[in-house]
Write a protein that holds these residues in place. Structure first.
Motif, PDB file in Angstrom:
ATOM      1  N   ASP A  16       0.832  -1.205   0.000  1.00  0.00           N
ATOM      2  CA  ASP A  16       0.000   0.000   0.000  1.00  0.00           C
ATOM      3  C   ASP A  16       0.874   1.265   0.000  1.00  0.00           C
ATOM      4  O   ASP A  16       0.512   2.271  -0.607  1.00  0.00           O
ATOM      5  CB  ASP A  16      -0.917   0.001   1.237  1.00  0.00           C
ATOM      6  N   HIS A 207      -7.123  -1.955   9.089  1.00  0.00           N
ATOM      7  CA  HIS A 207      -6.296  -1.293   8.072  1.00  0.00           C
ATOM      8  C   HIS A 207      -6.883   0.108   7.909  1.00  0.00           C
ATOM      9  O   HIS A 207      -7.939   0.279   7.311  1.00  0.00           O
ATOM     10  CB  HIS A 207      -6.378  -2.105   6.768  1.00  0.00           C
ATOM     11  N   HIS A 209      -6.721   4.320   7.034  1.00  0.00           N
ATOM     12  CA  HIS A 209      -6.096   5.411   6.279  1.00  0.00           C
ATOM     13  C   HIS A 209      -6.307   6.720   7.030  1.00  0.00           C
ATOM     14  O   HIS A 209      -7.201   6.845   7.860  1.00  0.00           O
ATOM     15  CB  HIS A 209      -6.662   5.473   4.857  1.00  0.00           C
ATOM     16  N   ASN A 243      -1.274   5.975   5.253  1.00  0.00           N
ATOM     17  CA  ASN A 243      -1.832   4.900   6.079  1.00  0.00           C
ATOM     18  C   ASN A 243      -1.525   5.189   7.549  1.00  0.00           C
ATOM     19  O   ASN A 243      -0.812   6.139   7.859  1.00  0.00           O
ATOM     20  CB  ASN A 243      -1.167   3.567   5.703  1.00  0.00           C
TER      21      ASN A 243
HETATM   22 ZN   LIG Z   1      -5.072   0.806   1.997  1.00  0.00          ZN
END
Ligand SMILES: [Zn+2]
Length: 539
Positions: A16, A207, A209, A243
């Motif tokens: 990512d 996960h 952001h 992230n």
């Molecule tokens: Zn991502």
């Protein structure tokens, strides 16, 4: 045995993080970063898309296995073919590595618009693909894309996607806040509902952001809600606003009592002291200046300016520090004309084996010189060898092994007999060694290489000593834009003893900046040889 629960750190810098504008890792970069993460104690390293991207395919084929579980990332199978007949899925399962993370839509709107398949077909793709990974003996992970937005739109369907993966043998079901807009209280509510819906927290990952600046907060809220895998990237790189910063997360989970009393990581207290070096080493690899205000690891993270804070800080550091800077390999800086700054300096000098009294006037002079030169663009923190030479010149002595009378570099761009463009670089260096004048000429691949070769062609009686000196890295940074730009060159050298050192040069002219760094590198090598010889003689 500890009765604390384990939190698993999952790094996605190589997958990512690669979405960051301006970031493009080579295979060598990826290997270096994976080794750094491995060494630090990250549990999972997501390496990229083997089979779908040539760099990632090469990376997976070269990667040795380390402590961290190497994870391949890719799509679930396509609708209408069986998992065993899907070439993309087969390539993922066949790639070297310990785990496979498959991404799937969990928002019914995206299933319809982006995939154009039915909700049921999507569930079947998830279940069959995860089952195929699990059957291969690898750890299976499902990345539920847009999970939180999807849950808000259709809770039953989002949960069904997560459940399909869990019921088919997924070790981890990762809930992604793909657009990064979900708020901490929403994260907590939705994760509670997912756990109540039948997926244990010990199988859930987060996960996040950073689009509302809360990626770390959202990850911590998720841990409190029950998830046991946390995903992030080094220094929080990633597309848009990035992230969750895995550095900040690791330090917070390890050092804040409310987490450390309940959870443990794969990183011990000693390992955590390397976290600042990890963060800065990653920025060095990206050739960008570290952000001084990064939590825990930034140069300013424990810096205090003159005034009431500084004097209180000197009496008792705990008054203005939320954690001990040494725990994360950082150090306290009190920016007054004072004892604090001085002790930092003395510590650094002691580390280099140079002892000096606190009231020695030469120390004040050295500090003034370093400050002045750093204002000009020199970066001594990144150039240990140049700093040592500078300190020795003020506090001890550095022999003049040779003197450079002059150098000249020519770059010629011309056409060869076939009309093709050709550039030729040639350098001439005039030196004086022991009263003997030496002139060396050399051609090279570019002007710096020509200069380096000419410089090291004939160092008289020192020639044998520098035979094993090699340049390992060369970095250029333009310090201010426009026509009056200043160039900083950092050079990393290495010799057959495996010792590495960095030197720095600064000039309006890139060749001159390179020359200064080359000079320091050779002088440092000759000094180092004498230090070793002195030590051997003393033994
Ligand atoms: Zn991502």
């Amino acid at each position: 045995m500890s009765d604390r629960e384990r939190i698993y750190l999952f790094d996605t810098t190589l997958r990512d993080g690669q979405q960051t504008p301006g970031v493009d890792f080579s295979v060598e970069d990826k290997i270096a970063i994976a080794n750094m993460l491995d060494h630090f104690g990250i549990d999972y390293v997501e390496g990229g898309y083997p089979g779908a991207n040539p760099t990632d395919t090469a990376f997976f084929s070269k990667r040795r296995t380390g402590r961290a579980k190497m994870t391949a990332f890719g799509m679930t199978k396509r609708a209408g073919v069986s998992a065993s007949n899907d070439p993309g899925l087969a390539a993922l399962i066949g790639a070297a590595g310990d785990a496979v993370c498959l991404v799937a839509k969990s928002w019914d709107y995206h299933v319809k618009v982006a995939l154009g398949i039915s909700n049921e077909d999507n569930l079947e793709c998830i279940a069959d693909s995860i089952a195929a990974v699990a059957a291969s003996g690898k750890e299976a992970l499902l990345d539920c894309e847009h999970f939180f937005d999807g849950y808000k739109a259709n809770p039953a369907y989002a949960l069904a996607c997560a459940k399909a993966a869990y019921d088919s043998g997924a070790r981890w079901v990762v809930l992604c806040d793909t657009n990064g807009g979900t708020q901490p209280d929403e994260i907590a509510e939705i994760i509670a509902a997912v756990i109540a819906g039948g997926i244990p927290g010990e199988n859930l990952g987060i996960h996040a952001h950073n689009d509302t600046g809360q990626a770390v907060a959202n990850s911590l809220v998720a841990v409190n809600a029950g998830v046991r895998q946390v995903q992030g990237t080094l220094n929080g790189i990633g597309e848009r606003c990035g992230n969750a910063n895995i550095i900040t997360l690791a330090a917070t989970l390890a050092l804040k009592e409310r987490y450390s009393s309940r959870f443990e990581l794969g990183i011990d207290a000693e390992g955590l002291t390397e976290i600042s070096a990890l963060s800065h080493g990653f920025d060095e690899l990206l050739n960008r200046a570290p952000d001084p205000q990064l939590p825990y690891v930034g140069a300013s993270a424990f810096a205090t300016k003159a005034g009431i804070h500084a004097s209180a800080l000197l009496k008792d550091p705990k008054t203005y520090e939320h954690v001990d800077p040494a725990a994360v390999g950082n150090s306290r800086r009190v920016m007054v004309s004072d004892q604090g700054g001085k002790s930092n300096f003395i510590n650094e000098l002691n580390r280099l084996g140079i002892s000096v009294a606190k009231n020695d006037p030469r120390l004040d002079k050295l500090i003034a010189i370093v400050k002045e030169r750093e204002a000009m663009g020199y970066a001594y923190e990144a150039a240990d060898a140049s700093f040592e030479l500078l300190a020795l010149r003020e506090l001890g002595s550095v022999p003049e092994f040779f003197r450079v009378d002059s150098f000249r570099v020519m770059v010629e761009r011309r056409f060869d007999s076939h009309g093709r463009v050709k550039t030729v670089s040639e350098a001439v260096v005039k030196l004086e060694i022991d009263g003997r004048k030496v002139m060396s000429v050399s051609e090279g691949d570019g002007p710096v290489n020509a200069l380096d070769k000419a410089f090291r062609k004939d160092l008289g009686k020192f020639q044998g000593e520098i035979a094993d000196l090699k340049l390992a890295d060369y970095k250029v940074r333009i310090l201010n834009g426009g026509t009056e730009a200043i160039t900083r060159v950092l050079i990393e050298s290495v010799d057959d003893d495996g010792v590495r050192w960095w030197t720095v040069g600064v000039s309006e002219n890139i060749i001159d900046a390179s020359f200064q760094a080359l000079m320091d590198s050779i002088t440092f090598k000759l000094m180092k040889n004498r230090k070793l010889a002195g030590r051997a003689a003393a033994e």
